[in-house]
Write an enzyme that holds these catalytic residues in place. Structure first.
Site, short mmCIF file in Angstrom:
data_model
loop_
_atom_site.label_atom_id
_atom_site.label_comp_id
_atom_site.label_asym_id
_atom_site.label_seq_id
_atom_site.Cartn_x
_atom_site.Cartn_y
_atom_site.Cartn_z
N HIS A 20 15.85 24.91 -6.26
CA HIS A 20 16.13 26.15 -5.51
C HIS A 20 16.37 25.75 -4.06
CE1 HIS A 20 15.63 30.07 -3.64
NE2 HIS A 20 15.51 30.65 -4.81
N ARG A 30 23.21 28.17 -6.77
CA ARG A 30 22.10 27.36 -6.24
C ARG A 30 22.39 25.87 -6.19
NH1 ARG A 30 17.10 30.46 -9.17
NH2 ARG A 30 17.30 32.25 -7.80
O1 MEZ Z 1 15.71 34.08 -10.55
C1 MEZ Z 1 15.20 33.46 -9.61
O2 MEZ Z 1 14.84 32.31 -9.72
C2 MEZ Z 1 15.10 34.10 -8.29
C3 MEZ Z 1 15.71 35.43 -8.16
C4 MEZ Z 1 14.50 33.47 -7.29
C5 MEZ Z 1 14.52 34.00 -5.94
O3 MEZ Z 1 15.20 33.40 -5.11
O4 MEZ Z 1 13.89 35.02 -5.69
#
Ligand code: MEZ
Length: 578
Positions: A371, A408
């Site tokens: 992420h 991402r």
């Molecule tokens: O689905 C996810 O991983 C998500 C929405 C994460 C986030 O950034 O809040």
């Protein structure tokens, strides 16, 4: 009485650990490490974390909650008094006016974490013996509880949920962004035009077409009914936001944009209580029971280490991914060596060995998502919704360097190419006001705040002129609806960033989601290498693979656990009563 003792313990620990001059030996037995506990607030679970070093608590934070903006003051008061002023007992829980439930939840969560550190539990520990039920669900996160509730809705059945951790919720506790679905009643009421076909195409494109199309279509097709199902159970999914890689707003979340995870767990937990579903925490499954290739139950380890057999007609595996198992992550994806993880400690991928021993197949195990925006020091997820609501990314030189709303994988790669492999997420008071989950970051002291852009620049070490220039250019482009530099679309440039104060969070990519997993079909059967199902075995959520392909879209993780958790529960129930 227990509560009083615990609160007293809590005071002593905080007081002793934070003041070196005082006697630190009052509380014996705090074990070093990070410990979490949960409490129930007004709007959902509250998860607190304490860090113990050399037998003393050195940090206490709330890592996850979805309380209202108003209740944030109560959280701050309790944590502030606990750590800053070292006098937790002076915070009478009832005394935080108007936020009693939130306050109780925070104190309960901290106390549970303290007990975990001492190797104790809040509830009396039961030692279970061999027994029989209809359905065993392994894992009490969002997928597991969705499966259990959906199975229970089909009729009178004995369903037991097993959870190896001391608290329920798993990674769901930490999820923030929301639940994706297209063609929902909520979207329609807000005038958002969307279609299942567009959702399907977004997922396939985001996943680089590595996704299994039948799984994707099945997911997309069941998603709107799942939103209605949750709403009927009391979920508030009335706010719909935009996430990276989605063509339109389709991420459903509670009003004001509070975090989805704690709210979802509250709704599902209440439904399990309503359906008389038994949940056993600190009960770790260590293997599957089978007869002639058909799954007949699970072998379980009690909290005291003894084991028992739980025989069942069907088993649903909802154990989550393996993002906290860094050895496994780096074995499968060596490039992720050294990355931090956003996963809860129980996300270790235990289920794969049990299933493989019965010939079960796994797919796309090396597809592991990082992420882009984990806070750089504490590794706390900063939801993509902050960018969805308007934030930009700049590097140490104060320059934008990508379309912040790209998928991402692309944004993470772009950040990793910047100085120190990190970036600053920049937004203004308008964005803060638009998304309640940002208040959690404020409570956690993750926001750097400047009354002017120049002040923000000086606090973050970014050259002021450069940051001012980047923000002014972005604001001009936002007004024109055209981002000549990086192609962020007009819908993705939600608002100008002009309202003081201004905020920055230093971010760097971290391990977030393991997209590979058990091979399953659209009915959630666990498959063998030849594509045939293992009779009696079902799986849902992050433990499965193939839905997300090479890159999961934000908002599809929570959607997956509820959509497929529900389908797995229904399929397991059909197996019991064909
Ligand atoms: O689905 C996810 O991983 C998500 C929405 C994460 C986030 O950034 O809040």
């Amino acid at each position: 009485m227990l509560a009083a003792i615990l609160t007293f313990c809590c005071l002593l620990v905080f007081t002793s650990c934070l003041n070196d001059d005082e006697d630190t030996s009052i509380i014996e037995g705090l074990r070093d490490g990070e410990w979490t506990g949960s409490g129930e607030g007004r709007s959902g679970n509250i998860i607190a974390k304490i860090v113990v070093e050399e037998g003393k608590v050195v940090q206490a934070i709330v890592v996850s909650q979805s309380e209202s903006v108003f209740a944030q003051d109560a959280i701050n008061t309790i944590l502030g008094n606990a750590i800053g002023k070292q006098d937790l007992m002076s915070v009478e829980v009832d005394g935080v006016t108007g936020a009693t439930l939130t306050s109780t939840g925070v104190v309960d969560a901290i106390n549970m974490a303290l007990l975990a550190s001492m190797g104790k539990q809040t509830d009396e520990v039961t030692t279970y013996k061999d027994s029989t039920c209809d359905i065993v669900v392994v894992g009490a996160g969002g997928a597991g509880l969705s499966a259990a509730v959906a199975a229970a809705e089909t009729g009178d059945m004995k369903i037991i949920v097993l959870e190896k951790q001391g608290i329920i919720g798993g990674n769901t506790n930490y999820s923030t962004g929301g639940i994706n679905a297209a063609e929902t009643d909520v979207q329609k009421s807000l005038g958002i035009e969307d279609s299942k076909q567009l959702f399907f195409e977004d997922i396939m494109r985001g996943g680089k077409n590595e996704n299994i199309p039948s799984l994707v279509w099945n997911f997309v097709d069941h998603a709107p009914a799942t939103i209605s199902w949750l709403t009927t159970m009391g979920a508030d999914l009335s706010d719909v936001g935009l996430m990276a890689g989605s063509s339109v707003k389709r991420t459903h979340r509670p009003k004001g944009g509070t975090a989805i995870g704690p709210h979802l767990m509250k709704v599902l937990k209440e439904a399990t209580t309503h359906q008389n579903i038994e949940i056993r925490t600190t009960n770790k499954v260590v293997g599957l029971l089978s007869s002639n290739g058909t799954v007949t139950g699970v072998k379980v380890q009690n909290a005291d280490g003894s084991t028992y057999k739980l025989n069942a007609k069907a088993v649903v595996i909802a154990t989550g991914g393996f993002g906290a198992n860094l050895e496994m992550v780096t074995r499968l994806q060596p490039s992720l060596g050294g990355f931090a993880t956003l996963n809860h400690p129980g996300a270790t991928g235990d289920a794969f060995d049990w299933v493989k021993s019965l010939g079960g197949a796994t797919i796309q195990m090396a597809n592991i998502q990082i992420h882009p925006t984990a806070e750089a020091v504490n590794h706390i997820l900063i939801t993509e919704a902050v960018r969805g609501n308007g934030a930009i990314l700049v590097n140490h030189a104060g320059k934008r360097f990508c379309n912040e709303m790209d998928t991402r994988d692309v944004v993470s790669d772009a950040i990793l190419r910047q100085q120190s492999g990190e970036a600053f997420l920049i937004f203004d008071q308008g964005v803060r006001k638009s998304l309640a989950s940002i208040e959690t970051y404020a409570n956690q002291h993750l926001l750097v705040q400047g009354n002017t852009i120049a002040e923000l620049a000086s606090l973050t070490g970014i050259p002021a002129e450069s940051l001012e220039e980047s923000m002014s250019r972005y604001n001009t482009q936002q007004k024109a609806g055209v981002d000549d530099d990086f192609g962020r679309s007009a819908t993705e440039m939600t608002a100008t960033l002009e309202t003081a104060p201004f905020y920055a969070v230093r971010v760097r990519p971290a391990i977030h989601h393991t997209m590979g997993g058990l091979s399953v079909d659209t009915e959630t059967h666990v498959l063998k290498a030849d594509g045939t199902p293992i009779p009696g075995l079902y799986a849902a959520g992050e433990v499965t693979g193939g839905l997300h392909g090479a890159n999961r879209l934000g908002g599809n993780g929570v959607a997956d656990i509820v959509v497929n958790g529900r389908l797995a529960g229904q399929a397991a129930a059909r197996h019991c009563n064909p």
